[in-house]
Structure formats: C-alpha cells, structure tokens
Design an enzyme around this catalytic site. Structure first.
Site, PDB file in Angstrom:
ATOM      1  CB  SER A 286      -0.956  -0.039   1.205  1.00 21.20           C
ATOM      2  OG  SER A 286      -1.894   1.005   1.149  1.00 21.20           O
TER       3      SER A 286
ATOM      4  CG  ASP B 171      -6.306  -3.246  -3.819  1.00 27.24           C
ATOM      5  OD1 ASP B 171      -6.976  -2.374  -3.242  1.00 27.24           O
ATOM      6  OD2 ASP B 171      -5.154  -3.554  -3.489  1.00 27.24           O
TER       7      ASP B 171
END
Length: 678
Positions: A448, A500
């Site tokens: 991330s 995602d």
C-alpha cells in the site's frame, strides 16, 4: 440530487433520502403508539390517582400527539419515495412536510418535560407498573429528541448557506463579471477552510508542526476542488456506485474476454517466469506484512496471536530478546511479531524504526539469508499520519539521471521515500548491513503506502545499487509519471489482487468515477430507495446483474461500455509497452498535472468467476500480466477494500505458489525486449 433546501439553506441529504430513516422512525412510533394505547385501555379505571385527571389527560394528549407524528411521517415517507434521483417535482412538497414535522417537536418536547415531572412526583399513588410504563415512554421521547439533534448535526452543511451575486444596476446578473469571479474564489476559499477545519478536528490527536499544517491546507484544497462543482449527497453517491457496479458486471459478463477463456496461453518460458515471480513475491510479502507489527499479526491470528507474541505473555517477557537498533512505541511487541512473521532470527535485523509522523513512516532493514538479500521493508497506512501522507496527492518533481520526459511523483509518498532514503544513506544503515554481507543484493518491499514509498525509494537507490529489486504489493495508483513508470520496469514488480481500489485510485480516476456517477444517476429512472435495496441484495447475495434492470437509456449504456471495451483492447494489444491513460482521463478534470501510473511491471491476481452467493463459495485465483493502463478505471465491488488487505494478499500468493496451473492466461507475455526477470 440536488440536495434538500430547507430553512433557507442547503443540507447534506436529498429529499429521497428520507425513505429509510423515516420508515424506521415510523415503525418505532407505531409500536410506541400501540403500547401507549394498550396502556391507556388497560389502566383506564386506575388513572384517577391523587392528581385527578392530570395523568389520563397526559396519556390522551400523548396518544394524539403520537398519532399526528405517525401521520406526518407516513406522508413524508410516501412523498420521498416518489420520482427519481434527478426528477424532483414529485417531491417538491418535502420542505413543507419537514416544517410541519419540525413544528411537532415543540409539543413533544413540552410533553416530555411534563412526563419527567409526573414520574418524579412520588405523591400521586398510582400503580408501580403504570408509573414504570410511563417512565419508559418518557425516556423514549427523550431518546427520539436526542437522536433528532444528532441527525441534524450530521446532515448540517456548513457550506449550505445560499450565496447569490448581487444585482447589477440594470436589474440583471453578470455571472461572467469580475464580481462573480471574486464570489467563486471566496466560495472556494471558504470550502477549503471548512475541509481544513474538519481534518484538524478529525486529527486532533496529531502533533502540529509546519509539515502537518501544510498537509492540512493542501488536503483541504484538494477536497474542496473535488466536491465543489457537484450537488451530490451521500445517498446519491451510494446509489450511483450501486448502479455502476451492476453496469460494470453486466458489461463484463457480456464481453468475450480471451484472457478469461484462456484462448491465449503463454509460452512455457513466460509461464515459468511468472511462477518464479509469484514464488519470490510470496516470500517478500511476508516482510511487507511483518513491518505492520503486532496490529496486523493480532488481526491475522485473533485466537493465538497474543499467546505467540512474547510481549503478550508476562511469563515469557524475560525470554524476549532486546529489539535491534531503532526506536518507537511498543517496539518489543512489534519486533516479536516481525520475528514470527518473517521467520528470521534476532541477529538478522539491522535496524527497526517505528517513528511515525506525516511524511515519515516506519521501516526495518533485515538480512534475508534464504534469498541472499538485504531487505528494506516499508510499512503501509496504519495511522492518521499515514492517511494524511496518502492524501497529499498532488504532483512533485523527481529528477532522475538518465530518465527523459516529465518526471513527477505523488507528493506525500515522495516525501516519505526521501525521508527513508536519507535515513538509510546518511545514517549508514545500508553500509552497516552490507559490511556484514557484502555479496548480498538489495531488495525493497512494502504494501500500500509502503509499496509506493518502496518504489520511489528503489528509484532513488537504483544508481547506487544497480542490482536492486523492488516488490510493490498493492501500490497506490497515482504514483509515477509515465517516464518514471517506464524506467522502473527493469527493477520493480507490482502485484495487485482482484478489484483492489488503491491501485486504481488517483485524482484523475476519482474525477472520472464522479463523472460516471453523475451520468448514471441522471439517466436512471428508478427511485433511489429501489436502487439501494436491489443493490444491497446484489452485493450480499450476488446473482445475475441483468435481473436488476435499471432501465438506462441505450446511449448511456453504450457510453459506459466504451471504457471497458477500450480496456479489453489494451489487454489484448501487445504492441505497446505501457499504454496511456490520458485518453480515458476526464476531459475537464480540475486536477492539473500529467497522468500517474503504477510502478514497474504488473502481475494481476484475478479471481475466477463464481456463481451463486459470493460469500459462500470457494474462491480460486490465477495470475496474469497487465499493463498500467488496465488500472485506469475504478471498479466497484464489495471486495474493493478487502482485496487490499495484506493478510489476504499473502494467503492468495501462498495459495498460488502451492498450485501448479496447467495453462496461464496473459494479456501481455514478456517479450525478448522486456527487462530481465525480477
């Protein structure tokens, strides 16, 4: 859409957003009214206590008052159900109904006060059961009033006061004049200040310094720019996302995707390379997960996590090793979880830093003897400071020697990577590591926010460490300009799971999503409550999206299909190396700057299509090569958040490594001109 206007101001809800809260309150009021009526009929002969007719009069007035509230609530719900999101005419009387309902709060408040006085008077001599029941009714009145006040505060829009340019001498309004321009500038400045105040209120526990204040200002300007030009409320956005998900799934199922049908198998060499990349990625994903420390470890092992960590067991504290060089809060617990996740020994960790503030994120440096690498693992978002770093999404120049073209990167993540770069180089951390194992190579990894920082850190370190490799798991979408993304293909490998959201999230993609929501709600002729109910059913139970018709115009359906069909052609086209998302970017985006891409080469782990309820069927995955242009559009899915979780990505990678697929599909097979395998 547009927002409700009442009491001379705009509110953060629309007239058709009153269906569900109104129906819920209506149900409670009806149950309450029936209970009071039964009470009155049951104790009718016992209501004449020492206070004479005060108590029966109180109950009778309460019954009448509740009946009036029930009637007006029923009318509000029925009127709120009329029309569509953009067709406001059937709901034009909603403000008047709200005024009537508000007027009924005055006698309700007065009667609640009187009820409180009556039940506290111990001289009335009425039956205890009667007094208890009336006490419950009074408490319910106060609870309703309290929740009403909370609801008003929630839907209150501090920017909702109407602002109109002043009249010109001739009686008209010159909207193109310098005065109107000044009014627009003032409105934008006010909106930016309001968003900045909201951020400061939300992040009140964060220490204030110059960087934090600058971040608050930039994020406030970003949010005000994004939300200033639209009249969407939260209910409209939810309905638009539900419609968009149905449309995306309908179009996706109607396409003939050769990558899903496995019509284009990879060569054996490319398949072996993909298998090797996945196996190496699964190994380094453990490091990217370990740097999150004990919060992720406890989340991943809810039953046994505390027992396995030495810091969670007092009897084992004496056996816990001292953490390596570094610092931060609760370092012992975090270091214990790092040992458990990576399987390394205490002596393998060179440096662990848990220092965390805006633009400064935790990381560790360790020796991986299995892969003969010095690993720098950078933590992803786990605090408000990290979230602020994520939200500083404007562009900043990153000049790299040998890279031609415009070189810019995400400002917040670039600042975080620069901080780690200075720590590694100026503090001699890497020198210390390579003094122990000079023959090892350098590997940078993260998930991330950590993946974005690791990618930029790898670009900064590449000139000093040409053999460097970077594994970026679920990196942010708006990260690197096209020139830097192309440069990074030689040493960065990005891994994205399913739909995602984060790898698809950028300023341009968010603006594109907003434009799609505006178009889809404008063309839909279904009431909002039907859209939300059917959308919730589809999200929970799945099924065929064609069974939930939204009656969109055919022209609009074709417009929605164009980006997806373009994405399909990009997947099949192997002639280009990187593609471009500029064509699919919104033409009138308020955000300046070039389009930003994911770093390096990209492996996309795709969930195979399942029938039936999505939550009660076995999930299978396969890996494909993708181009960065594939992620130029946000896909709506109930798994768009869960697919970003690091523990799930680690499990999926380990699952893929255990499996040996016979045929791997690909939208782009690495050619002889592609970089060497990572």
């Amino acid at each position: 859409m547009p927002a409700l206007v009442a009491f001379g101001r705009r509110w953060s809800l629309a007239g058709d957003d009153l269906v569900f809260p109104g129906a819920f309150e209506l149900l409670l009021r009806v149950v309450w009214w029936i209970g009071i009526l039964v009470l009155y009929l049951t104790y009718r002969g016992q209501l004449d206590c020492k206070h004479g007719r005060i108590l029966p009069s109180y109950i009778l007035v309460l019954i009448v008052l509740l009946a009036a509230i029930i009637i007006i609530l029923f009318v509000i719900v029925c009127v709120s159900m009329q029309g569509t999101i953009t067709n406001l005419r059937p709901r034009r009387h909603i403000p008047v109904l709200i005024y009537v309902r508000t007027a009924l709060y005055i006698p309700e408040l007065g009667w609640a006060i009187m009820g409180a006085v009556l039940i506290n008077d111990e001289t009335q001599g009425c039956p205890a059961t009667l007094i208890t029941t009336i006490s419950i009714a009074v408490i319910a009145s106060w609870i309703f009033l309290l929740f009403t006040v909370i609801a008003v505060l929630v839907v209150f829009d501090p920017l909702g006061k109407p602002k109109r340019p002043g009249p010109l001498p001739g009686g008209g309004r010159d909207l193109e004049s310098s005065e109107s321009g000044q009014l627009l500038y003032t409105a934008r400045s006010l909106a930016a200040r309001v968003w900045e105040y909201r951020l400061k209120l939300l992040c009140c526990c964060i220490a204030r310094d110059a960087d934090t204040q600058t971040a608050f200002t930039h994020i406030g300007q970003l949010f005000s720019t994004f939300f200033m030009d639209t009249d969407l409320v939260a209910g409209d956005i939810a309905a638009g996302l539900s419609l968009l998900h149905l449309e995306q799934d309908t179009i996706e199922q109607s396409r003939e995707l050769d990558d899903e049908a496995c019509l284009d198998p990879q060569p054996a060499a490319a398949a072996e390379e993909l298998d090797g990349d996945l196996e190496t990625a699964a190994h380094y994903m453990r490091f990217a997960a370990a740097v999150y420390g004990w919060p992720l470890y406890i989340f991943s092992h809810p039953l046994t996590g505390l027992c396995k960590l030495n810091c969670g067991c007092w009897c084992c504290r004496s056996q816990a090793p001292d953490p390596p060089e570094g610092g931060g809060d609760c370092l012992e617990c975090n270091f214990s979880s790092m040992l458990q996740t990576t399987g390394l020994q205490h002596r393998d960790f060179i440096h662990v830093s848990l220092h965390n503030k805006i633009y400064e994120i935790p990381f560790f440096v360790a020796l991986d003897h299995k892969m003969e690498a010095v690993v720098v693992a950078v933590r992803g978002t786990l605090s408000l400071e990290d979230a602020l770093t994520d939200l500083c999404a404007n562009c900043e120049t990153l000049n790299i020697r040998g890279v031609t073209g415009e070189c810019v990167a995400h400002t917040g993540i670039l600042q975080a990577a620069t901080y780690i770069y200075k720590k590694l180089m100026n503090d001699g951390i890497l020198s210390q590591a390579f003094a122990v194992v000079p023959e090892y190579r350098l590997v940078v990894t993260g998930h991330s926010l950590g993946a974005g920082a690791a990618s930029i850190l790898a670009i900064l370190l590449h000139s000093s460490f040409p053999q460097l490799r970077c594994y970026a798991f679920s990196p942010p979408g708006g990260l690197l300009s096209e020139a830097l993304a192309e440069f990074s293909r030689g040493f960065i490998l990005s891994i994205v799971l399913g739909k995602d959201l984060i790898p698809r999230l950028s300023l341009r993609n968010a603006q594109d999503l907003k434009n799609k929501i505006l178009r889809i709600v404008a063309h839909c002729n279904r009431p909002k409550y039907q859209i939300l109910l059917r959308g919730c059913w589809y999200e929970v139970c799945g099924g065929n999206p064609n069974r939930f018709p939204t009656e969109l115009e055919e022209e609009h359906r074709a417009q929605l299909a164009q980006p997806l069909l373009a994405e399909q052609s990009l997947r099949v086209d192997r002639s280009g190396s990187h593609g471009s998302i500029s064509d699919s970017s919104p033409p009138h985006s308020p955000f300046k700057g070039p389009p930003l891409f994911l770093p390096g080469r990209i492996i996309h782990i795709v969930e195979e299509r399942r029938d039936g309820c999505p939550y009660f069927s076995q999930v299978k995955y396969h890996a494909v090569w993708r181009e960065a242009s594939t992620f130029s559009s946000i896909l709506i899915s109930p798994k768009m958040i869960t697919d970003h979780m690091p523990d799930l990505l680690l499990k999926v990678l380990q699952q893929l490594c255990r499996e040996t697929p016979s045929i791997l599909c690909s939208s782009h097979s690495p050619s002889a001109t592609d970089p060497l395998p990572v």
